[in-house]
Design a protein around this motif. Structure first.
Motif, PDB file in Angstrom:
ATOM      1  N   MET A   1       0.819  -1.230  -0.035  1.00 29.90           N
ATOM      2  CA  MET A   1       0.100  -0.002   0.057  1.00 29.90           C
ATOM      3  C   MET A   1       0.972   1.188   0.046  1.00 29.90           C
ATOM      4  O   MET A   1       1.896   1.401   0.472  1.00 29.90           O
ATOM      5  CB  MET A   1      -0.858  -0.060   1.251  1.00 29.90           C
ATOM      6  N   THR A   2       0.300   2.299  -0.500  1.00 27.95           N
ATOM      7  CA  THR A   2       0.876   3.736  -0.553  1.00 27.95           C
ATOM      8  C   THR A   2       1.141   4.160   0.850  1.00 27.95           C
ATOM      9  O   THR A   2       0.083   4.185   1.581  1.00 27.95           O
ATOM     10  CB  THR A   2       0.216   4.501  -1.314  1.00 27.95           C
ATOM     11  N   PRO A  12      -4.987  12.086  -8.151  1.00 22.94           N
ATOM     12  CA  PRO A  12      -6.415  11.227  -8.324  1.00 22.94           C
ATOM     13  C   PRO A  12      -7.272  11.837  -7.231  1.00 22.94           C
ATOM     14  O   PRO A  12      -8.580  12.011  -7.752  1.00 22.94           O
ATOM     15  CB  PRO A  12      -5.968   9.875  -8.046  1.00 22.94           C
ATOM     16  N   VAL A  13      -7.128  12.095  -6.023  1.00 22.55           N
ATOM     17  CA  VAL A  13      -7.956  12.723  -5.116  1.00 22.55           C
ATOM     18  C   VAL A  13      -8.252  14.219  -5.721  1.00 22.55           C
ATOM     19  O   VAL A  13      -9.517  14.417  -5.379  1.00 22.55           O
ATOM     20  CB  VAL A  13      -7.300  12.790  -3.678  1.00 22.55           C
ATOM     21  N   ALA A  14      -7.655  14.856  -5.929  1.00 25.56           N
ATOM     22  CA  ALA A  14      -7.842  16.290  -6.562  1.00 25.56           C
ATOM     23  C   ALA A  14      -8.841  16.054  -7.670  1.00 25.56           C
ATOM     24  O   ALA A  14      -9.961  16.861  -7.628  1.00 25.56           O
ATOM     25  CB  ALA A  14      -6.626  16.915  -6.873  1.00 25.56           C
ATOM     26  N   VAL A  15      -8.800  15.325  -8.642  1.00 24.19           N
ATOM     27  CA  VAL A  15      -9.571  15.005  -9.595  1.00 24.19           C
ATOM     28  C   VAL A  15     -10.905  14.673  -9.215  1.00 24.19           C
ATOM     29  O   VAL A  15     -11.901  15.081  -9.637  1.00 24.19           O
ATOM     30  CB  VAL A  15      -9.107  14.161 -10.809  1.00 24.19           C
ATOM     31  N   PRO A 110     -15.803   6.915  -3.391  1.00 25.05           N
ATOM     32  CA  PRO A 110     -14.335   7.079  -3.582  1.00 25.05           C
ATOM     33  C   PRO A 110     -13.682   7.418  -2.273  1.00 25.05           C
ATOM     34  O   PRO A 110     -12.547   7.187  -2.244  1.00 25.05           O
ATOM     35  CB  PRO A 110     -14.425   8.310  -4.629  1.00 25.05           C
ATOM     36  N   PHE A 111     -14.172   8.120  -1.336  1.00 29.71           N
ATOM     37  CA  PHE A 111     -13.754   8.375   0.028  1.00 29.71           C
ATOM     38  C   PHE A 111     -13.208   7.226   0.700  1.00 29.71           C
ATOM     39  O   PHE A 111     -12.157   7.000   0.970  1.00 29.71           O
ATOM     40  CB  PHE A 111     -14.701   9.259   0.797  1.00 29.71           C
ATOM     41  N   LEU A 112     -14.310   6.172   0.585  1.00 27.86           N
ATOM     42  CA  LEU A 112     -13.731   4.923   1.115  1.00 27.86           C
ATOM     43  C   LEU A 112     -12.592   4.213   0.508  1.00 27.86           C
ATOM     44  O   LEU A 112     -11.662   3.708   0.837  1.00 27.86           O
ATOM     45  CB  LEU A 112     -15.012   4.105   1.403  1.00 27.86           C
ATOM     46  N   TYR A 113     -12.638   4.185  -0.955  1.00 30.04           N
ATOM     47  CA  TYR A 113     -11.719   3.779  -1.859  1.00 30.04           C
ATOM     48  C   TYR A 113     -10.423   4.349  -1.532  1.00 30.04           C
ATOM     49  O   TYR A 113      -9.266   3.610  -1.161  1.00 30.04           O
ATOM     50  CB  TYR A 113     -12.062   3.930  -3.233  1.00 30.04           C
ATOM     51  N   VAL A 116      -8.791   3.362   2.078  1.00 34.46           N
ATOM     52  CA  VAL A 116      -8.345   1.917   2.179  1.00 34.46           C
ATOM     53  C   VAL A 116      -7.005   2.052   1.307  1.00 34.46           C
ATOM     54  O   VAL A 116      -6.119   1.365   2.090  1.00 34.46           O
ATOM     55  CB  VAL A 116      -9.340   0.966   1.257  1.00 34.46           C
ATOM     56  N   ARG A 117      -6.841   2.773   0.312  1.00 34.55           N
ATOM     57  CA  ARG A 117      -5.835   2.617  -0.495  1.00 34.55           C
ATOM     58  C   ARG A 117      -4.457   3.708   0.052  1.00 34.55           C
ATOM     59  O   ARG A 117      -3.289   3.751  -0.423  1.00 34.55           O
ATOM     60  CB  ARG A 117      -5.981   2.905  -2.001  1.00 34.55           C
ATOM     61  N   ARG A 118      -5.058   4.384   1.228  1.00 35.01           N
ATOM     62  CA  ARG A 118      -3.855   5.394   1.786  1.00 35.01           C
ATOM     63  C   ARG A 118      -3.508   6.539   0.616  1.00 35.01           C
ATOM     64  O   ARG A 118      -2.423   6.655   0.991  1.00 35.01           O
ATOM     65  CB  ARG A 118      -3.259   4.719   2.701  1.00 35.01           C
TER      66      ARG A 118
END
Length: 343
Positions: A1-2, A12-15, A110-113, A116-118
């Motif tokens: 994991m990152t 990706p979070v910004a998009v 997406p927030f949960l995704y 989880v992926r940090r």
């Protein structure tokens, strides 16, 4: 994991956050159309889950129509309305509520995704959680607004409409700001300049003008005093005062329109002053100077659009355009404020 510590930014979070901001803007557009078509009271129940399904057969439609016939708006404004006419206003409100559910899913899943992926920068996790909570609160506020028009009134209470719209614009600005933070990362050094205060002041004035516009909409005050720059040929409307201070500030058609006009003049002057001063300010980055000019230009365009909307008695297309432009003005002002906080 990152790792959380790998970076303080995530494109990706910004998009994702920018995309949700676009959906919130769409909510504002559909909500404006719902108001302009007097469709907001067509659904008289709040069913967050089962309400996602529209009426599926003739009996369902008759049941929905029967419930609508029980409220004052039908008895006083739409008595004798056909089922087909009811369906037209029903679909606007149903679409608005469905879009609200889609916004919730587009944020929550997406927030949960990303959690989880940090991939969400650690400093932004709490902010995203607050945004998610505000989105849920917006649904409750929306129903609180609708409930005000189901008994004793033929429309929703203007102050509740202003609360509902104001929260939508707070969400929009917060999403834009957080998306910019996710895209660029934490500032290396926070700027120490009076321009931070000036920029926040401009944002606050824009937000106040949006709330005043919501009171105009909630009172149908755009349908009176349709000359400009005078108000029925006078500088000051003769029926300005209500029966009390609150009745004047929130429920007098003449007062809310006058306040909206005067604040528009003030906002236009302040925006132009900020743009000129920003162009001359040595401490501001070129991007901030450009943004200041864009904000002033957008405010000027919005003022012209407002006058045109008023003088043409608020056609739906212009009314929606005026609301969309308000969102764009606030988004630009938010971006400008975000930029001046960075060296």
């Amino acid at each position: 994991m990152t790792s959380f510590l790998r970076s303080d930014r995530s494109r990706p979070v910004a998009v994702w956050l920018f995309a949700v901001a676009v959906l919130v803007l769409a909510m504002v557009v559909v909500g404006g159309a719902t108001r302009l078509t007097d469709s907001g009271l067509s659904i008289t129940q709040w069913k967050p889950v089962s309400g996602a399904l529209p009426p599926l057969n003739t009996q369902d439609w008759n049941d929905e129509f029967s419930r609508y016939k029980e409220i004052p708006q039908y008895a006083q404004l739409n008595k004798g309305m056909s089922l087909q006419a009811f369906k037209r206003i029903y679909w606007w409100e149903w679409g608005h509520r469905l879009l609200g559910r889609l916004v919730g899913a587009a944020f929550g899943l997406p927030f949960l995704y990303f959690l989880v992926r940090r991939e969400i920068p650690r400093r932004l996790i709490w902010r995203c959680a607050v945004l998610f909570g505000l989105g849920g609160l917006q649904g409750l506020v929306g129903w609180w607004m609708v409930a005000s028009g189901l008994a004793g009134r033929v429309s929703v209470a203007p102050e509740r409409l202003a609360t509902h719209l104001g929260l939508a614009f707070i969400l929009l600005a917060a999403l834009v700001w957080t998306a910019l933070d996710a895209w660029a990362g934490a500032p290396r050094v926070k700027a120490q300049t009076p321009w931070i205060g000036y920029a926040f002041g401009l944002m606050g004035l824009i937000f106040l003008q949006i709330l005043l516009g919501a009171l105009v909409a909630g009172n149908d005050a755009g349908l009176v005093y349709n000359d400009w720059p005078m108000m029925n040929g006078a500088l000051f409307p003769k029926d300005y005062a209500g029966t009390s201070l609150w009745a004047t500030l929130a429920h007098s058609q003449a007062a809310v329109q006058l306040h909206h006009r005067l604040t528009a003049y003030l906002l236009l002057g302040v925006a132009m002053f900020v743009a000129v001063a920003a162009r001359r300010a040595r401490e501001l980055a070129p991007e901030a100077k450009t943004l200041a000019v864009l904000v002033a230009g957008a405010v000027g365009l919005q003022a012209c659009l407002g006058v045109a909307t008023l003088m043409t008695h608020v056609p739906i297309a212009l009314g929606m355009a005026h609301q969309v432009m308000a969102a764009l003005v606030l988004a630009l002002a938010t971006t400008f404020t975000w930029r001046v906080r960075r060296l």
